[in-house]
Design an enzyme around this catalytic site. Structure first.
Site, mmCIF file in Angstrom:
data_model
loop_
_atom_site.group_PDB
_atom_site.id
_atom_site.type_symbol
_atom_site.label_atom_id
_atom_site.label_comp_id
_atom_site.label_asym_id
_atom_site.label_seq_id
_atom_site.Cartn_x
_atom_site.Cartn_y
_atom_site.Cartn_z
ATOM 1 N N ASP A 232 0.825 -1.224 0.000
ATOM 2 C CA ASP A 232 0.000 0.000 0.000
ATOM 3 C C ASP A 232 0.848 1.258 0.000
ATOM 4 O OD1 ASP A 232 1.016 -0.171 2.554
ATOM 5 O OD2 ASP A 232 -0.904 0.113 3.585
ATOM 6 N N HIS A 235 2.843 0.602 4.594
ATOM 7 C CA HIS A 235 3.472 -0.415 5.425
ATOM 8 C C HIS A 235 4.894 -0.726 4.967
ATOM 9 C CE1 HIS A 235 -0.631 -1.191 6.819
ATOM 10 N NE2 HIS A 235 -0.119 -1.911 7.795
ATOM 11 N N ASP A 258 -4.432 -7.047 4.099
ATOM 12 C CA ASP A 258 -4.586 -6.799 5.541
ATOM 13 C C ASP A 258 -5.667 -5.733 5.765
ATOM 14 O OD1 ASP A 258 -4.131 -7.208 8.234
ATOM 15 O OD2 ASP A 258 -2.345 -5.935 8.335
#
Length: 368
Positions: A232, A235, A258
């Site tokens: 993303d 992270h 996630d």
């Protein structure tokens, strides 16, 4: 149904051709073209497989799995595990038992337990007061509650009894994943030797790599384990996404979301398990402490981010399809003859322009 004039994305490259779909399966394919639904040269990839996702579209899997699945399907994810966060053992057992029929009906492909057997020092968005060492009876309670539907369990191998618990998880028919861990290199190796085969969101909630303390990240990279990455651009830096795919190889990297219930929703306040989460600018963090709390990512965005980071389209699609499917023992992520007809139609800029699940359009392709 015949899909023609398509660019078929497989593990061996991108090939112009056609697919024939019948009774929910791919029954034939070939080069060139045949009369059918003309896709105008758009890409056709296998449906994405998300082995680590907590929710989306305003719904958590623990509350409304059908809504969460529906949201991610519109973004190309045709197969997913329902990930649950840490809770008391009795509460988790109830959540697992409630999800088991959803798995058995085929809505989701299995359950992933991210906790409670995690390191408090790397708790991330898990309530540290609920984390615990893996007692054999607790592991058995959670596995038994799923009636065979628990497909993966994340565990910190350095916890007392960690390697034995990993063996128990694997013997119970689930995949053991190393994550939320402060393990040394040696402790991580012990977990891998015991049977762990996945690294949960590599780099995130892990002892960082150091040249005198190689730690869990080096142990995972040196192994044959499949490495989850959250692409993303929050992270993990995009440069590391490309580095891992080159270092570990495309056959060992799985792009996950996630994602939490906030995926696809406006900024605001949400919950992850029992913890309060605030989303600002699409980034989810704990309201108290500021730790990243999952993501608002979808797998189509992960695909575009990976390609923008220099990963080839073929490798990025493999990391979204066949690699995670194999990691959790699923027959998915392929356009091969005989496979279930789960696929994604992608525009030249890799936007989702059609989604098929078991031969039925969830998102109808636009006209050429």
């Amino acid at each position: 149904m015949i899909l023609t004039n398509a660019q078929l994305v497989g593990v061996d490259g991108v090939h112009p051709g056609w697919l024939e779909i019948s009774d929910g399966q791919v029954v034939a394919s070939g080069p060139g073209s045949r009369p059918g639904l003309d896709l105008g040269g758009r890409y056709v990839a296998p449906g994405f497989v998300d082995m680590h996702v907590h929710g989306g579209g305003g719904a958590a899997f623990s509350d409304d799995p059908v809504a969460a699945v529906g949201f991610h399907r519109r973004h190309g994810t045709t197969t997913c595990l329902a990930s649950l966060v840490t809770g008391p053992i009795p509460d988790l057992a109830k959540q697992i038992a409630a999800l088991a029929p959803v798995v058995e009906s085929g809505v989701v492909a299995g359950i992933h337990l991210e906790g409670p057997f995690l390191a408090a020092s790397r708790c991330g968005a898990h309530d540290p007061s609920l984390l615990r060492a893996p007692l054999p009876e607790d592991v058995a309670t959670l596995l038994d509650a799923g009636r065979g539907t628990v497909r993966m369990v994340t565990i910190a191998p350095e916890l007392p009894g960690g390697p034995d618990a990993i063996r128990q998880i694997v013997d119970g028919g689930a995949v053991a994943a190393i994550g939320h861990t402060d393990a040394t290199y040696e402790e991580a190796r012990a977990g891998l030797i015991a049977g762990a085969t996945v690294g949960t969101h590599l780099f995130s909630a892990m002892r960082p790599l150091h040249h005198r303390d190689p730690g869990v990240i080096t142990a995972l990279l040196d192994s044959d384990a499949v490495l989850e990455l959250i692409a993303d651009n929050v992270h993990v830096h995009p440069a590391l996404v490309g580095w891992v795919l080159r270092s570990a190889g495309a056959g060992r990297t799985a792009l996950i979301t996630d994602a939490i219930a906030a995926a696809g929703q406006d900024d605001g306040d949400y919950r992850l398990g029992g913890l309060e989460v605030t989303v600002q600018g699409g980034v989810a963090r704990l309201a108290h402490g500021g730790s990243l709390a999952g993501s608002t990512l979808t797998q189509d965005v992960a695909l575009r981010n990976a390609v923008a980071a220099g990963v080839s389209l073929v490798d990025a699609v493999a990391a979204l399809t066949v690699v995670p499917a194999r990691a959790i023992g699923l027959d998915a992520g392929s356009l091969a003859v005989g496979a279930r007809a789960d696929l994604v139609v992608l525009s030249p800029d890799l936007a989702v322009d059609g989604v098929m699940v078991a031969g039925e359009w969830i998102v109808q392709p636009s006209a050429v």
